[in-house]
Design an enzyme around this catalytic site. Structure first.
Site, PDB file in Angstrom:
ATOM      1  N   GLU A 166       3.157  -3.252   3.258  1.00 37.08           N
ATOM      2  CA  GLU A 166       3.080  -2.252   4.211  1.00 37.08           C
ATOM      3  C   GLU A 166       3.220  -2.894   5.573  1.00 37.08           C
ATOM      4  O   GLU A 166       2.127  -3.587   6.662  1.00 37.08           O
ATOM      5  CB  GLU A 166       1.185  -2.556   4.210  1.00 37.08           C
ATOM      6  CG  GLU A 166       0.746  -1.879   2.626  1.00 37.08           C
ATOM      7  CD  GLU A 166      -1.021  -1.576   2.467  1.00 37.08           C
ATOM      8  OE1 GLU A 166      -1.706  -2.668   3.282  1.00 37.08           O
ATOM      9  OE2 GLU A 166      -1.204  -0.828   2.031  1.00 37.08           O
ATOM     10  N   GLU A 367      -0.196   0.556  -5.270  1.00 34.81           N
ATOM     11  CA  GLU A 367      -1.260   0.314  -5.114  1.00 34.81           C
ATOM     12  C   GLU A 367      -2.231   2.516  -4.899  1.00 34.81           C
ATOM     13  O   GLU A 367      -1.934   2.508  -4.201  1.00 34.81           O
ATOM     14  CB  GLU A 367      -1.486  -0.532  -3.320  1.00 34.81           C
ATOM     15  CG  GLU A 367      -1.488  -2.376  -3.833  1.00 34.81           C
ATOM     16  CD  GLU A 367      -1.675  -2.303  -2.103  1.00 34.81           C
ATOM     17  OE1 GLU A 367      -3.330  -2.195  -1.703  1.00 34.81           O
ATOM     18  OE2 GLU A 367      -1.040  -3.258  -1.726  1.00 34.81           O
TER      19      GLU A 367
HETATM   20  C1  BGP Z   1      -3.950  -2.803   0.997  1.00 35.22           C
HETATM   21  C2  BGP Z   1      -3.775  -4.175   1.579  1.00 35.22           C
HETATM   22  C3  BGP Z   1      -3.963  -5.385   0.172  1.00 35.22           C
HETATM   23  C4  BGP Z   1      -5.388  -5.096   0.827  1.00 35.22           C
HETATM   24  C5  BGP Z   1      -6.134  -4.041   0.063  1.00 35.22           C
HETATM   25  C6  BGP Z   1      -7.496  -3.882  -0.282  1.00 35.22           C
HETATM   26  O1  BGP Z   1      -3.853  -2.378   2.252  1.00 35.22           O
HETATM   27  O2  BGP Z   1      -2.027  -4.387   0.983  1.00 35.22           O
HETATM   28  O3  BGP Z   1      -3.715  -6.336   0.115  1.00 35.22           O
HETATM   29  O4  BGP Z   1      -6.134  -6.074   1.117  1.00 35.22           O
HETATM   30  O5  BGP Z   1      -5.575  -3.182   1.163  1.00 35.22           O
HETATM   31  O6  BGP Z   1      -8.229  -3.635   1.149  1.00 35.22           O
HETATM   32  P1  BGP Z   1      -9.668  -4.688   1.975  1.00 35.22           P
HETATM   33  O7  BGP Z   1      -9.940  -5.649   0.261  1.00 35.22           O
HETATM   34  O8  BGP Z   1      -9.719  -5.488   3.271  1.00 35.22           O
HETATM   35  O9  BGP Z   1     -10.494  -3.327   1.632  1.00 35.22           O
END
Ligand code: BGP
Length: 479
Positions: A166, A367
């Site tokens: 990202e 993800e």
């Molecule tokens: C994505 C990232 C992760 C993780 C996820 C959830 O953007 O790649 O590293 O942080 O988001 O985010 P959060 O825990 O802030 O809800």
């Protein structure tokens, strides 16, 4: 209904070094370590990355749990701030080499394919303070040197590599929105950082092509794609969505897959006098070092309308969102804890777009997941978290992914975010995403209901879709 995914479909989960390892025996602070040491109040519950989920010490037990949750593959990252001792001379820290060798070997021994990413927002903070971080060309070169070390040490066993996770989050959160350190709000700097991240990715790929030791090896990038839906069919809203798409999605997507930045975006940035400064050999480097595979992090789409002010009124202070205004659409499904829309069919649209506009490059969902606050409230008497909402969320996204694959999408896998509840930047432990729960006080880790469900799915590659979900989407498909 039962949906069958292909035999070799890569089922797994994703996490990162800084979110799991803890800071044990680390040589340098990354930007989040520094941020926490100096501004604890910015972090949810004032909990920083010191222990995280203790993967540095617990990795053997953690990997056993991941196996029990059905993972056939994992994406995590190597921390630059751990692996390298002297950031200028690029010398290896031998203890860190031993650690990363041990985890890679343990994953492989347990039948879990390790996919390794090289940057998950975690720039060593000295490089920010000394050179201005990703604003600096020198840091880009240092990063390529670090990447080269990783390929030399680990590419005999690691098949799948990623240059960045990202990169747009580094740009937006660090240089536009004030969500991540260094909390700069400066459009021109944001553009330069975006360019340098893309160049760094290409330079790392160039190193990879020289150093990789694995005949099956491949390298890609992980992008958060947020398809942009206009509020109405009005030309102003359509234009707003188009600009958001150019900036948020196509900047890195086009450059990584086709080797060229989108012409329309370059024109706009030039007209606004904020185009990046580049060296003459860069274009060739980016053109020649395209990715082999793409990881897509998908959580939510973005909804856009025309901005309230005219685009000239902010001419002194350029920001990409002078062209578009995000809004919350009424009546859509929301994950209220996180404030993100839940819109599973967007996965199908992403797949179609990759198929039609990006040469059907091999890709996977790197993800996807659902973060829930105060998840303890869903514990049953035996102490197991009954996360049926997570199971439903995953089934719905997989339903649409399966449909796209049936229609020829070259999608080879799916990774949930995340195996074990992990520390997450300034949100710390606010939103729990794991298949496995973590007690942050005792570090006890327990499989949630979704972990057992995921294991059944990944062992069989058969997705059971309940009628309630089918009926809902039959309606969507009719319209
Ligand atoms: C994505 C990232 C992760 C993780 C996820 C959830 O953007 O790649 O590293 O942080 O988001 O985010 P959060 O825990 O802030 O809800």
């Amino acid at each position: 209904m039962e949906l069958k995914f292909q035999e070799n479909f890569l089922w797994g989960a994703a996490t990162s070094g800084p979110q799991t390892e803890g800071r044990f025996k680390k040589q340098h602070n990354n930007v989040f370590d520094y941020d926490f040491d100096n501004y604890q109040e910015r972090f949810w519950g004032a909990i920083g990355p010191d222990t995280a989920s203790n993967f540095f010490n617990d990795f053997r037990e953690d990997i056993k749990l991941m196996k029990a949750a059905g993972l056939k593959s994992i994406r995590t990252s190597i921390q630059w701030s751990r692996l390298i001792d002297d950031l200028e001379k690029n010398t290896l820290n031998e203890k860190a080499v031993d650690f990363y060798n041990a985890i890679i070997n343990e994953f492989i021994a347990q039948g879990i394919r390790p996919m390794i990413n090289l940057n998950h927002f975690d720039l060593p903070v000295e490089l920010l303070h000394r050179y201005g971080g990703w604003e600096s060309r020198h840091v880009v070169d240092l990063y390529a040197g670090f990447a080269a070390k990783c390929f030399a040490e680990f590419s005999d066993r690691v098949i799948d590599w990623f240059t960045f996770n990202e990169p747009m989050v580094v740009v937006e959160c660090g240089y536009l929105l004030g969500f991540h350190y260094p909390d700069i709000v400066d459009g021109k700097k944001a553009v330069q950082v975006a360019y340098h991240l893309q160049l760094a990715s290409a330079l790392a790929i160039e190193q990879y092509r020289k150093i990789n030791q694995n005949p099956e090896g491949r390298i890609g990038i992980i992008l958060n794609l947020t398809p942009a839906y206009p509020a109405t069919e009005k030309i102003e809203d359509l234009k707003a969505a188009e600009m958001a798409d150019l900036w948020q999605n196509r900047l890195f997507l086009d450059a990584s897959v086709t080797g060229e930045f989108p012409e329309e975006l370059v024109k706009i940035l030039s007209k606004e006098n904020v185009l990046w400064s580049a060296e003459s050999a860069d274009i060739k480097c980016i053109k020649e070092n395209k990715i082999d595979l793409l990881g897509v992090n998908y959580y939510h789409p973005s909804r856009l309308q025309e901005p309230e002010y005219s685009s000239d009124s902010l001419a002194q202070d350029w920001r990409p969102d002078k062209y578009y205004a995000p809004y919350n659409k009424r009546g859509v499904r929301m994950n209220a804890d996180k404030g993100w829309e839940i819109h599973p069919q967007t996965i199908y649209e992403i797949a179609k777009r990759i198929q039609e506009d990006y040469g059907n490059i091999p890709w996977f969902i790197s993800e996807n997941g659902m973060g829930v606050e105060n998840e303890e409230r869903f514990k049953n008497e035996e102490g197991q978290i009954q996360d049926d909402y997570r199971i439903t969320f995953t089934i719905e996204h997989l339903y649409w992914l399966h449909k796209a694959i049936q229609e020829g999408s070259n999608c080879f896998g799916y990774h949930v975010w995340t195996p074990i509840d992990c520390w997450s930047w300034r949100n710390s432990y606010k939103n729990r995403y794991g298949l496995i729960s973590l007690n942050v006080h005792t570090q006890v880790k327990t499989l949630k209901k979704s972990a057992y469900w995921y294991k059944n799915l990944t062992d069989s590659s058969l997705l059971q879709v309940p009628n309630s979900i089918l009926e809902k989407y039959d309606e969507v498909l009719k319209n």
